[in-house]
Structures are given as structure tokens and as C-alpha cells.
Design a protein around this motif. Sequence first.
Motif, PDB file in Angstrom:
ATOM      1  N   VAL A 151      43.308 -11.253 -14.416  1.00  0.00           N
ATOM      2  CA  VAL A 151      42.881  -9.868 -14.638  1.00  0.00           C
ATOM      3  C   VAL A 151      41.609  -9.843 -15.482  1.00  0.00           C
ATOM      4  O   VAL A 151      40.671  -9.082 -15.201  1.00  0.00           O
ATOM      5  N   LEU A 152      41.559 -10.681 -16.510  1.00  0.00           N
ATOM      6  CA  LEU A 152      40.376 -10.746 -17.361  1.00  0.00           C
ATOM      7  C   LEU A 152      39.161 -11.210 -16.569  1.00  0.00           C
ATOM      8  O   LEU A 152      38.066 -10.678 -16.726  1.00  0.00           O
ATOM      9  N   LYS A 153      39.332 -12.184 -15.701  1.00  0.00           N
ATOM     10  CA  LYS A 153      38.232 -12.672 -14.873  1.00  0.00           C
ATOM     11  C   LYS A 153      37.722 -11.568 -13.957  1.00  0.00           C
ATOM     12  O   LYS A 153      36.518 -11.386 -13.791  1.00  0.00           O
ATOM     13  N   LYS A 154      38.633 -10.808 -13.374  1.00  0.00           N
ATOM     14  CA  LYS A 154      38.236  -9.700 -12.494  1.00  0.00           C
ATOM     15  C   LYS A 154      37.467  -8.642 -13.286  1.00  0.00           C
ATOM     16  O   LYS A 154      36.456  -8.116 -12.818  1.00  0.00           O
ATOM     17  N   ALA A 155      37.913  -8.346 -14.493  1.00  0.00           N
ATOM     18  CA  ALA A 155      37.220  -7.366 -15.328  1.00  0.00           C
ATOM     19  C   ALA A 155      35.828  -7.860 -15.706  1.00  0.00           C
ATOM     20  O   ALA A 155      34.865  -7.091 -15.707  1.00  0.00           O
ATOM     21  N   MET A 156      35.707  -9.147 -16.005  1.00  0.00           N
ATOM     22  CA  MET A 156      34.404  -9.710 -16.340  1.00  0.00           C
ATOM     23  C   MET A 156      33.460  -9.659 -15.143  1.00  0.00           C
ATOM     24  O   MET A 156      32.275  -9.357 -15.288  1.00  0.00           O
ATOM     25  N   ASP A 157      33.965  -9.953 -13.958  1.00  0.00           N
ATOM     26  CA  ASP A 157      33.141  -9.891 -12.749  1.00  0.00           C
ATOM     27  C   ASP A 157      32.668  -8.460 -12.489  1.00  0.00           C
ATOM     28  O   ASP A 157      31.511  -8.225 -12.139  1.00  0.00           O
TER      29      ASP A 157
END
Length: 63
Positions: free
Chosen positions: A23-29
Motif C-alpha cells: 500500500v505504501l509503495k502504491k501511495a508513493m507511486d
Amino acid sequence: MDIAGVSMALARVSDQSQLGTAVLKKAMDTNQSLGEGMVEMLDAAAMERSVNPNVGANFDVYI
């Protein structure tokens, strides 16, 4: 000591950690793409000012 219970709890924590990381990776992207869009908009505004340097410099206010 319940070895099976401890093992299941550790597996659940590991799964939750992996989910949180995804989820954090998706938010960063998403934030990166939004930032790139903002940079493009600023570049477009800078281009407009270079072509028409007086646009937006003065405005009339009536009350």
C-alpha cells in the motif's frame, strides 16, 4: 507453549507487513506521478509567461 498458534500469529504479522508495504509503495507511486504532473503544469505556466510576460501582472479589483 502453543507452537502452532505462535507460528500462525507470526505468519499473520508477516502478511500484514507485506500488505502495508504494498500500500505504501502504491501511495508513493501515486504521489510521484502527481508531482510530475505539477512540474509539467509549472513548466507550461512558465512558457506562457515567456511568450506573454505581462499576462497576469495587473488586475482590476472592484468592490
